[in-house]
Design a protein around this motif. Sequence first.
Motif, PDB file in Angstrom:
ATOM      1  N   GLU A   1      42.811  14.282   1.070  1.00  0.00           N
ATOM      2  CA  GLU A   1      42.256  15.452   0.374  1.00  0.00           C
ATOM      3  C   GLU A   1      42.369  15.193  -1.125  1.00  0.00           C
ATOM      4  O   GLU A   1      43.389  15.463  -1.746  1.00  0.00           O
ATOM      5  N   PRO A   2      41.322  14.655  -1.738  1.00  0.00           N
ATOM      6  CA  PRO A   2      41.423  14.252  -3.146  1.00  0.00           C
ATOM      7  C   PRO A   2      41.475  15.430  -4.103  1.00  0.00           C
ATOM      8  O   PRO A   2      40.902  16.487  -3.848  1.00  0.00           O
ATOM      9  N   GLY A   3      42.165  15.206  -5.202  1.00  0.00           N
ATOM     10  CA  GLY A   3      42.147  16.147  -6.319  1.00  0.00           C
ATOM     11  C   GLY A   3      41.013  15.795  -7.265  1.00  0.00           C
ATOM     12  O   GLY A   3      40.055  15.115  -6.863  1.00  0.00           O
ATOM     13  N   PRO A   4      41.101  16.221  -8.514  1.00  0.00           N
ATOM     14  CA  PRO A   4      40.030  15.912  -9.462  1.00  0.00           C
ATOM     15  C   PRO A   4      39.873  14.409  -9.677  1.00  0.00           C
ATOM     16  O   PRO A   4      40.859  13.672  -9.703  1.00  0.00           O
ATOM     17  N   ARG A   5      38.628  13.982  -9.802  1.00  0.00           N
ATOM     18  CA  ARG A   5      38.379  12.573 -10.150  1.00  0.00           C
ATOM     19  C   ARG A   5      38.710  12.336 -11.613  1.00  0.00           C
ATOM     20  O   ARG A   5      39.233  11.280 -11.965  1.00  0.00           O
ATOM     21  N   TYR A   6      38.398  13.302 -12.462  1.00  0.00           N
ATOM     22  CA  TYR A   6      38.750  13.235 -13.873  1.00  0.00           C
ATOM     23  C   TYR A   6      39.443  14.524 -14.279  1.00  0.00           C
ATOM     24  O   TYR A   6      39.001  15.618 -13.905  1.00  0.00           O
ATOM     25  N   SER A   7      40.516  14.393 -15.052  1.00  0.00           N
ATOM     26  CA  SER A   7      41.175  15.530 -15.692  1.00  0.00           C
ATOM     27  C   SER A   7      41.420  15.155 -17.147  1.00  0.00           C
ATOM     28  O   SER A   7      42.104  14.166 -17.427  1.00  0.00           O
ATOM     29  N   LEU A   8      40.854  15.947 -18.053  1.00  0.00           N
ATOM     30  CA  LEU A   8      41.008  15.706 -19.483  1.00  0.00           C
ATOM     31  C   LEU A   8      41.619  16.944 -20.121  1.00  0.00           C
ATOM     32  O   LEU A   8      41.182  18.065 -19.847  1.00  0.00           O
ATOM     33  N   HIS A   9      42.604  16.723 -20.973  1.00  0.00           N
ATOM     34  CA  HIS A   9      43.252  17.825 -21.678  1.00  0.00           C
ATOM     35  C   HIS A   9      43.284  17.517 -23.168  1.00  0.00           C
ATOM     36  O   HIS A   9      43.632  16.395 -23.575  1.00  0.00           O
ATOM     37  N   GLY A  10      42.912  18.521 -23.958  1.00  0.00           N
ATOM     38  CA  GLY A  10      42.924  18.369 -25.405  1.00  0.00           C
ATOM     39  C   GLY A  10      43.553  19.573 -26.073  1.00  0.00           C
ATOM     40  O   GLY A  10      43.985  20.525 -25.410  1.00  0.00           O
ATOM     41  N   THR A  11      43.599  19.559 -27.373  1.00  0.00           N
ATOM     42  CA  THR A  11      44.232  20.648 -28.120  1.00  0.00           C
ATOM     43  C   THR A  11      43.453  21.949 -28.018  1.00  0.00           C
ATOM     44  O   THR A  11      44.014  23.014 -28.276  1.00  0.00           O
ATOM     45  N   HIS A  12      42.168  21.890 -27.624  1.00  0.00           N
ATOM     46  CA  HIS A  12      41.361  23.108 -27.513  1.00  0.00           C
ATOM     47  C   HIS A  12      40.995  23.475 -26.086  1.00  0.00           C
ATOM     48  O   HIS A  12      40.524  24.599 -25.846  1.00  0.00           O
ATOM     49  N   GLY A  13      41.174  22.539 -25.136  1.00  0.00           N
ATOM     50  CA  GLY A  13      40.772  22.898 -23.784  1.00  0.00           C
ATOM     51  C   GLY A  13      40.909  21.772 -22.795  1.00  0.00           C
ATOM     52  O   GLY A  13      41.439  20.688 -23.102  1.00  0.00           O
ATOM     53  N   SER A  14      40.403  22.033 -21.575  1.00  0.00           N
ATOM     54  CA  SER A  14      40.526  21.087 -20.468  1.00  0.00           C
ATOM     55  C   SER A  14      39.192  20.960 -19.731  1.00  0.00           C
ATOM     56  O   SER A  14      38.374  21.890 -19.729  1.00  0.00           O
ATOM     57  N   PHE A  15      39.027  19.799 -19.079  1.00  0.00           N
ATOM     58  CA  PHE A  15      37.852  19.548 -18.247  1.00  0.00           C
ATOM     59  C   PHE A  15      38.321  18.888 -16.966  1.00  0.00           C
ATOM     60  O   PHE A  15      39.148  17.966 -16.977  1.00  0.00           O
ATOM     61  N   HIS A  16      37.804  19.367 -15.818  1.00  0.00           N
ATOM     62  CA  HIS A  16      38.103  18.774 -14.518  1.00  0.00           C
ATOM     63  C   HIS A  16      36.796  18.485 -13.794  1.00  0.00           C
ATOM     64  O   HIS A  16      35.860  19.280 -13.836  1.00  0.00           O
ATOM     65  N   LYS A  17      36.767  17.339 -13.105  1.00  0.00           N
ATOM     66  CA  LYS A  17      35.590  16.962 -12.330  1.00  0.00           C
ATOM     67  C   LYS A  17      36.029  16.429 -10.974  1.00  0.00           C
ATOM     68  O   LYS A  17      36.802  15.477 -10.892  1.00  0.00           O
ATOM     69  N   TRP A  18      35.550  17.073  -9.911  1.00  0.00           N
ATOM     70  CA  TRP A  18      35.832  16.633  -8.548  1.00  0.00           C
ATOM     71  C   TRP A  18      34.650  15.815  -8.001  1.00  0.00           C
ATOM     72  O   TRP A  18      33.537  15.903  -8.516  1.00  0.00           O
ATOM     73  N   GLY A  19      34.921  15.082  -6.936  1.00  0.00           N
ATOM     74  CA  GLY A  19      33.843  14.366  -6.262  1.00  0.00           C
ATOM     75  C   GLY A  19      33.503  13.058  -6.944  1.00  0.00           C
ATOM     76  O   GLY A  19      34.020  12.725  -8.016  1.00  0.00           O
ATOM     77  N   ILE A  20      32.621  12.306  -6.316  1.00  0.00           N
ATOM     78  CA  ILE A  20      32.234  10.995  -6.823  1.00  0.00           C
ATOM     79  C   ILE A  20      30.722  10.934  -6.963  1.00  0.00           C
ATOM     80  O   ILE A  20      29.980  11.637  -6.263  1.00  0.00           O
ATOM     81  N   ASP A  21      30.267  10.110  -7.856  1.00  0.00           N
ATOM     82  CA  ASP A  21      28.838   9.938  -8.098  1.00  0.00           C
ATOM     83  C   ASP A  21      28.092   9.722  -6.774  1.00  0.00           C
ATOM     84  O   ASP A  21      28.534   8.949  -5.925  1.00  0.00           O
ATOM     85  N   PRO A  22      26.955  10.386  -6.574  1.00  0.00           N
ATOM     86  CA  PRO A  22      26.260  10.333  -5.284  1.00  0.00           C
ATOM     87  C   PRO A  22      25.447   9.078  -5.032  1.00  0.00           C
ATOM     88  O   PRO A  22      24.942   8.871  -3.913  1.00  0.00           O
ATOM     89  N   GLN A  23      25.297   8.205  -6.017  1.00  0.00           N
ATOM     90  CA  GLN A  23      24.357   7.093  -5.863  1.00  0.00           C
ATOM     91  C   GLN A  23      24.725   6.138  -4.731  1.00  0.00           C
ATOM     92  O   GLN A  23      23.857   5.705  -3.969  1.00  0.00           O
TER      93      GLN A  23
END
Length: 349
Positions: A234-256
Amino acid sequence: MEKIIQVALASFGMSGKVFHGPSLKVNQGFRVHSILERTKNQSLELFPEAKIVRSFDELLQQSEVDLVIINTPDQFHFDMCKQALNAGKHVVVEKPFTHTVEQADYLIDLAHQKNRILSVYQNRRWDGDFLTVKKILENGMLGRLVEFESHFDRYRNFIQANTWKETSDERNGVLFNLGSHMVDQILQLFGTPRTVTAHLDKLRKGSLVDDYYYLRFQYEDFAAILKSSYLVREPGPRYSLHGTHGSFHKWGIDPQEELLKKGHLPNEDNWGQEPSEAWGTINTEWHGLHHQGKIETIPGDYKIFYENIYEAIALGKELAVKAEQSREVIQLLDYCLQSNEEKRTIPIR
């Protein structure tokens, strides 16, 4: 197109069927002239006009061939690239480029001597999620980055039979297989790190190769963490980015990749687009406004790699993936092996 580049594929396993073949098929600048299949004729379905050869020597003897694609098991990359360059061919080689930095240096020098193009198939630069992460960072949407984490996980709780990837060589495990993609990505995003700390492990009982890694690349004021495991059901986020103003999370893998496995070609309408439910989420303050919600994923497009290869050979344009860049990937993977073996952080610069 004025010039048609004649191509030879050194094998027609998964990478030939799924990655290289489809991108070549839809590019009018290439003609697949020859394909090495030692006993089968499977490539005729995708390339009915191609010549099937039964040995690499026979493939190199095809005088019409301009470009040879070395998409064979990793341990053959160096010798086959050397032979192809000495035969006067341009070369694209699957990742990882080579097993050692010394081998990479030799091939880079040889390509310069022969005045031939040498590139490495780092197709994950054209994953949609990676392109989206890159754009978020370029636009400073999270403020100053403080932590970057990327995962490339799988669930395979058994030892796959009859594959060289499960043989007992430290360079056949997950680090050189998937790590060569992930390290290339962070080099594209951030350049050379200051230090490397790595932990490798064999999680599956009876595994002869490492099937887990945790890599920490330290930069001046943030860390890039790369993780991969064969035991993530059961995978978690593929990408997790944290900065001084906010965060970004991306689940799943490219569909190609899944589309290509099902026989789709990368010239179909809406290629590489993700459904909205797969888009990443952001919560940040940007230009004085609070943004919270989804970020549409930039469509990925693997065929761009071969579009650039055509332009480099036929028009003299700059390579998108330079062999020198992939040489640095091998160098960092070597530092990871050293860090794991010596149980310490390795300084780089």
